[in-house]
Design a protein around this motif. Structure first.
Motif, PDB file in Angstrom:
ATOM      1  N   MET A  11       0.832  -1.200   0.045  1.00 26.78           N
ATOM      2  CA  MET A  11       0.220   0.008   0.224  1.00 26.78           C
ATOM      3  C   MET A  11       0.897   1.084  -0.027  1.00 26.78           C
ATOM      4  SD  MET A  11      -3.189   1.041  -0.181  1.00 26.78           S
ATOM      5  CE  MET A  11      -4.195  -0.438   0.458  1.00 26.78           C
ATOM      6  N   THR A  12       0.519   2.317  -0.899  1.00 21.27           N
ATOM      7  CA  THR A  12       1.453   3.441  -0.906  1.00 21.27           C
ATOM      8  C   THR A  12       1.125   4.273   0.120  1.00 21.27           C
ATOM      9  OG1 THR A  12      -0.035   4.678  -2.510  1.00 21.27           O
ATOM     10  CG2 THR A  12       1.474   3.244  -3.211  1.00 21.27           C
ATOM     11  N   PRO A  13       1.998   5.278   0.405  1.00 29.47           N
ATOM     12  CA  PRO A  13       1.445   6.408   1.046  1.00 29.47           C
ATOM     13  C   PRO A  13       0.455   7.181   0.720  1.00 29.47           C
ATOM     14  CG  PRO A  13       3.870   6.572   0.651  1.00 29.47           C
ATOM     15  CD  PRO A  13       3.307   5.391  -0.118  1.00 29.47           C
ATOM     16  N   GLY A  14      -0.427   8.110   1.334  1.00 34.90           N
ATOM     17  CA  GLY A  14      -1.276   8.675   0.807  1.00 34.90           C
ATOM     18  C   GLY A  14      -0.768  10.185   0.254  1.00 34.90           C
ATOM     19  N   ARG A  15      -1.575  10.732  -0.595  1.00 41.72           N
ATOM     20  CA  ARG A  15      -1.133  12.209  -1.383  1.00 41.72           C
ATOM     21  C   ARG A  15      -2.431  12.877  -1.106  1.00 41.72           C
ATOM     22  NH1 ARG A  15      -0.066  16.355  -3.539  1.00 41.72           N
ATOM     23  NH2 ARG A  15       1.774  16.871  -4.779  1.00 41.72           N
ATOM     24  N   THR A  16      -2.562  13.895  -0.566  1.00 43.45           N
ATOM     25  CA  THR A  16      -3.783  14.670  -0.565  1.00 43.45           C
ATOM     26  C   THR A  16      -3.620  15.902  -2.154  1.00 43.45           C
ATOM     27  OG1 THR A  16      -4.305  14.633   1.716  1.00 43.45           O
ATOM     28  CG2 THR A  16      -4.935  16.677   0.600  1.00 43.45           C
ATOM     29  N   ILE A  17      -4.667  15.802  -2.857  1.00 40.17           N
ATOM     30  CA  ILE A  17      -4.317  16.611  -4.289  1.00 40.17           C
ATOM     31  C   ILE A  17      -4.823  17.954  -3.963  1.00 40.17           C
ATOM     32  CG2 ILE A  17      -5.159  16.436  -6.578  1.00 40.17           C
ATOM     33  CD1 ILE A  17      -3.252  14.212  -5.733  1.00 40.17           C
ATOM     34  N   GLY A  18      -4.042  18.976  -4.105  1.00 42.46           N
ATOM     35  CA  GLY A  18      -4.350  20.446  -3.746  1.00 42.46           C
ATOM     36  C   GLY A  18      -4.584  21.278  -5.150  1.00 42.46           C
ATOM     37  N   PRO A  55      -5.226  11.649 -15.700  1.00 46.56           N
ATOM     38  CA  PRO A  55      -3.575  11.027 -15.950  1.00 46.56           C
ATOM     39  C   PRO A  55      -2.853  11.692 -14.922  1.00 46.56           C
ATOM     40  CG  PRO A  55      -4.379  11.883 -17.931  1.00 46.56           C
ATOM     41  CD  PRO A  55      -5.528  12.558 -17.043  1.00 46.56           C
ATOM     42  N   HIS A  56      -2.910  12.969 -14.202  1.00 43.59           N
ATOM     43  CA  HIS A  56      -2.312  13.461 -12.986  1.00 43.59           C
ATOM     44  C   HIS A  56      -2.436  12.523 -11.828  1.00 43.59           C
ATOM     45  CE1 HIS A  56      -2.516  15.672  -9.033  1.00 43.59           C
ATOM     46  NE2 HIS A  56      -1.163  16.231  -9.529  1.00 43.59           N
ATOM     47  N   SER A  57      -3.746  11.842 -11.688  1.00 41.01           N
ATOM     48  CA  SER A  57      -4.141  11.141 -10.508  1.00 41.01           C
ATOM     49  C   SER A  57      -3.340   9.577 -10.840  1.00 41.01           C
ATOM     50  CB  SER A  57      -5.669  10.840 -10.453  1.00 41.01           C
ATOM     51  OG  SER A  57      -5.993  12.157 -10.265  1.00 41.01           O
ATOM     52  N   ILE A  62       1.312   6.147  -9.524  1.00 45.19           N
ATOM     53  CA  ILE A  62       2.723   5.400  -9.848  1.00 45.19           C
ATOM     54  C   ILE A  62       3.818   6.061  -9.137  1.00 45.19           C
ATOM     55  CG2 ILE A  62       4.302   5.054 -11.877  1.00 45.19           C
ATOM     56  CD1 ILE A  62       1.483   4.945 -13.857  1.00 45.19           C
ATOM     57  N   GLY A  63       3.827   7.341  -9.301  1.00 45.06           N
ATOM     58  CA  GLY A  63       4.843   8.159  -8.500  1.00 45.06           C
ATOM     59  C   GLY A  63       4.754   7.721  -6.828  1.00 45.06           C
ATOM     60  N   ILE A  95      -5.332  10.443  -1.976  1.00 42.51           N
ATOM     61  CA  ILE A  95      -5.496   9.098  -3.051  1.00 42.51           C
ATOM     62  C   ILE A  95      -4.249   8.333  -2.465  1.00 42.51           C
ATOM     63  CG2 ILE A  95      -6.656  10.055  -4.713  1.00 42.51           C
ATOM     64  CD1 ILE A  95      -3.983  10.113  -6.244  1.00 42.51           C
ATOM     65  N   ARG A  96      -4.200   6.895  -2.469  1.00 43.89           N
ATOM     66  CA  ARG A  96      -3.330   5.953  -2.480  1.00 43.89           C
ATOM     67  C   ARG A  96      -3.489   4.830  -3.189  1.00 43.89           C
ATOM     68  NH1 ARG A  96      -5.399   2.358   1.480  1.00 43.89           N
ATOM     69  NH2 ARG A  96      -7.390   3.112   2.421  1.00 43.89           N
ATOM     70  N   SER A  97      -2.602   3.909  -3.329  1.00 43.78           N
ATOM     71  CA  SER A  97      -2.644   2.540  -4.246  1.00 43.78           C
ATOM     72  C   SER A  97      -2.435   1.443  -3.302  1.00 43.78           C
ATOM     73  CB  SER A  97      -1.766   3.097  -5.597  1.00 43.78           C
ATOM     74  OG  SER A  97      -2.303   4.047  -5.986  1.00 43.78           O
ATOM     75  N   LYS A  98      -3.363   0.614  -3.786  1.00 47.21           N
ATOM     76  CA  LYS A  98      -2.787  -0.831  -3.695  1.00 47.21           C
ATOM     77  C   LYS A  98      -2.071  -1.451  -5.034  1.00 47.21           C
ATOM     78  CE  LYS A  98      -4.860  -5.191  -2.430  1.00 47.21           C
ATOM     79  NZ  LYS A  98      -6.427  -5.852  -2.420  1.00 47.21           N
ATOM     80  N   VAL A  99      -0.811  -1.757  -4.768  1.00 45.18           N
ATOM     81  CA  VAL A  99      -0.201  -2.166  -5.814  1.00 45.18           C
ATOM     82  C   VAL A  99       0.274  -3.793  -5.592  1.00 45.18           C
ATOM     83  CG1 VAL A  99       1.980  -1.829  -7.361  1.00 45.18           C
ATOM     84  CG2 VAL A  99       0.834  -0.053  -6.022  1.00 45.18           C
TER      85      VAL A  99
END
Length: 148
Positions: A11-18, A55-57, A62-63, A95-99
């Motif tokens: 699980m990736t860390p989370g990132r709040t989109i501003g 594509p930003h999300s 991926i980042g 957002i965060r991702s399960k990879v």
């Protein structure tokens, strides 16, 4: 860097989109579609506010995955992306991702393997907003260990 293992999930860390993220992405790629940059227009949309570019999300997901140790120095290059967008990312969403490492297999070129990663991108309510697959070429010394 530990070897890739098929079935491995992180699980990736989370990132709040501003707002700045959206403005920066719009300027970087030249996409000033009103749903992203015009609050008055966006308030009349089904989303009721501006949303991030899909594509930003995807790129953010991926980042963030690079922070998990799955990629790093083992990656040689991107081969394919296949992505589905099922939900919007609004300003203030996190957002965060399960990879998951879906597959690792040798290629015909010595020293290389093909790794497939499955992504499930979630918002702060654990709703899936995107999903996709990314295929990359990796150094086979890493991939060979994953096949054992």
């Amino acid at each position: 860097m530990p070897p890739l293992k098929t079935g491995q999930t992180v699980m990736t860390p989370g990132r709040t989109i501003g707002e700045g993220d959206i403005a920066l992405f719009a300027g970087l790629v030249g996409d000033f579609t009103p749903i992203h940059v015009d609050e008055t227009f966006a308030q009349a949309s089904p989303h009721k506010s501006r949303i991030a570019h899909g594509p930003h999300s995807m790129a953010t997901a991926i980042g963030m995955a690079t922070q998990t140790g799955l990629f790093g120095e083992r990656v040689i290059g991107l081969v394919n992306l296949n992505w589905d967008f099922s939900g919007a990312v609004k300003i203030g969403d996190t957002i965060r991702s399960k990879v998951t490492v879906e597959a690792v297999r040798p290629t015909s070129k010595e020293g290389r393997s093909l790794a497939t990663f499955a992504f499930e991108v979630l918002n702060q309510r654990d709703e899936q907003i995107q999903r996709g697959r990314m295929m990359v070429i990796v150094r086979s010394d890493e991939a060979r260990e994953a096949l054992e």
